[in-house]
Design an enzyme around this catalytic site. Sequence first.
Site, PDB file in Angstrom:
ATOM      1  N   ASP A 123       1.964  29.326 -36.552  1.00 15.12           N
ATOM      2  CA  ASP A 123       2.674  28.842 -35.374  1.00 15.12           C
ATOM      3  C   ASP A 123       3.592  27.641 -35.579  1.00 15.12           C
ATOM      4  O   ASP A 123       4.752  27.672 -35.194  1.00 15.12           O
ATOM      5  CB  ASP A 123       1.662  28.516 -34.276  1.00 15.12           C
ATOM      6  N   LYS A 124       3.086  26.545 -36.125  1.00 13.16           N
ATOM      7  CA  LYS A 124       3.919  25.344 -36.231  1.00 13.16           C
ATOM      8  C   LYS A 124       4.487  25.155 -37.629  1.00 13.16           C
ATOM      9  O   LYS A 124       5.304  24.258 -37.851  1.00 13.16           O
ATOM     10  CB  LYS A 124       3.093  24.092 -35.853  1.00 13.16           C
ATOM     11  N   GLU A 496      -1.791  24.269 -25.723  1.00 12.62           N
ATOM     12  CA  GLU A 496      -1.620  25.641 -25.262  1.00 12.62           C
ATOM     13  C   GLU A 496      -2.723  25.989 -24.270  1.00 12.62           C
ATOM     14  O   GLU A 496      -3.871  25.571 -24.435  1.00 12.62           O
ATOM     15  CB  GLU A 496      -1.667  26.617 -26.438  1.00 12.62           C
ATOM     16  N   SER A 522       0.096  29.873 -25.527  1.00  8.49           N
ATOM     17  CA  SER A 522       0.031  30.627 -26.769  1.00  8.49           C
ATOM     18  C   SER A 522       0.963  31.823 -26.665  1.00  8.49           C
ATOM     19  O   SER A 522       1.233  32.343 -25.576  1.00  8.49           O
ATOM     20  CB  SER A 522      -1.402  31.110 -26.998  1.00  8.49           C
TER      21      SER A 522
END
Length: 625
Positions: A123-124, A496, A522
């Site tokens: 994700d990041k 999230e 999310s």
Amino acid sequence: MPALRSRTVTHGRNMAGARALLRATGVAREDFGKPIVAVANSYTQFVPGHVHLREVADVVADAVRAAGGVPREFNTIAVDDGIAMGHGGMLYSLPSRELIADAVEYMVNAHCADALVCVSNCDKITPGMLLAALRLNIPTVFVSGGPMEAGKVTVVNGTATTVRKLDLINPMIASADENVSEQELNALEEAACPTCGSCSGMFTANSMNCLTEAIGLALPGNGTVLATHTARKKLYEEAGRVVVEAARRYYEKDDESVLPLSIATPAAFANAMALDVAMGGSTNTILHLLAAATEAGVDFGLDDIDALSRRVPCLCKVAPNSDKYHIEDVHRAGGIPAIMGELARAGLVDTSLPMVHGMTVGEYVDAWDIASPNVRPEAVELFHAAPGGQRSTEAFSQSTRWDSLDLDRESGCIRSVKHAYTKDGGLAVLKGNLAPDGAVVKTAGVDEELWTFSGPAKVFESQEEAVDGILNKAVQPGDVVVIRYEGPKGGPGMQEMLYPTSFLKGRGLGKVCALITDGRFSGGTSGLSIGHASPEAAAGGDIALVEDGDIITIDIPNRSITLEVPEDELNARRERLLKELGGFRPRNRQRPVSAALRAYAAMATSASTGAARDVSQVERTHLHS
């Protein structure tokens, strides 16, 4: 002609010490003068999307070496949002994006690397490396770890058994469903995540890996070839070759077209966002693209995204927006080149733009879209790569092939513009007195009958309080759940809200309630979930003034979100709040916030600008102290 950056440490009598240290790492005399390629790996045993990347970086390094470069690998951190979810660990997820960007900058600049390969996935990590690539502006290629296979589970219903696909979100939802037994929940848990790779739906990780392909910094297939498949090895080999070629074009021929800032132009951001809207990607992609645009100095904001969302239709619905399709199905239908091809034929993307592999967007579509009459044989071969159906934590562990490709553009996984799911795109920007600077919603995950919704507010001062309220049945059908003080500064870290949305579904409220937050969601979230409300509560946004029972009206077709409270009453509430609390802060929230998170909050900006870091906020404070 620009000199190799690495000459700073590889040439000159006074650099004898630096060369001695490089020799100690295996660099030979004949290597001095070759481009040094930093391989930014994000291997970790914590994260399924990264557990297989140790071997992957070796493949990239070997390819760099074979192409005439000198590979030097280093690691960044990688936070697993799914594991960090639902507790204080989620405070660290978004801030890790900036740490990753800084780590890549530190390593590349400290050691004077000439070029960069970003081995990312989840994700990041991809966004963090993207920020670094734009900041450094040296020849860069992205190549991710690839997606996980979808889980498969046998569901017993009397005497009948059916096999259905599932992913990480299914056991989360089931855990809040009182009708699901422990045995059934355990079966879902064990089946949901069968292999290494980024989670199998169109969640944030896969969305971002697809967008790096569309923006022009990754190779064809980057976003969709499964992590376990042998076909992915060719991607890593090609990444090593292409980055050395790009370095030569820049340093030997003064060709700036290969640089990230030459590729990631305003038009390229628009192309990437058009893809995102067409495939109903994660709302987090908006946050990351806005931050990347800020880093690149590109004028690209929420208004541009709003305009695209009205013009670009939704061509693809993948989990969590559909139970039918996962990323492996997008790949079978031709992956990102196929979606870009449909957009190109409708005139919805700029086909003249350069890409790091040397093709323009138009040439990329012509060669790699399986519906193109000029498609390359290797493209057809690539998109036959299929799931292996076996548990595995290893890259290149299976070579299963589909017996046929999905070329159905009328009712298949990827649709043509003529047969789009909706004429509007899969993401939308809403504005109103509750979010004057904007809020975002993934319309691809919202049933159309919920596109207009009005109901009384049920207000929570934190995600944890909201989870307790949902599980303890304080939320009723028709409510608009408001979770505030979870923005970039107010959290801090902009958590999230996957657990609140999953638990709403688990309690049967997913289609009869809305959720609004200044936090984020999310990529696994679906339903009427509106995030990134800006300004956030901690910055004095009107979301801080909402009270239980206030009517909130959501109108997606007209892109509005309205708190039905008169302005004079809101002004009176603002005065009372400031008098009572002395500022915009949550009531009675007990949350330890470390110095590291406070430092992040001090420099974080609004979600409407991607929660990008603004160091001047600290510099101004220092100057006036």
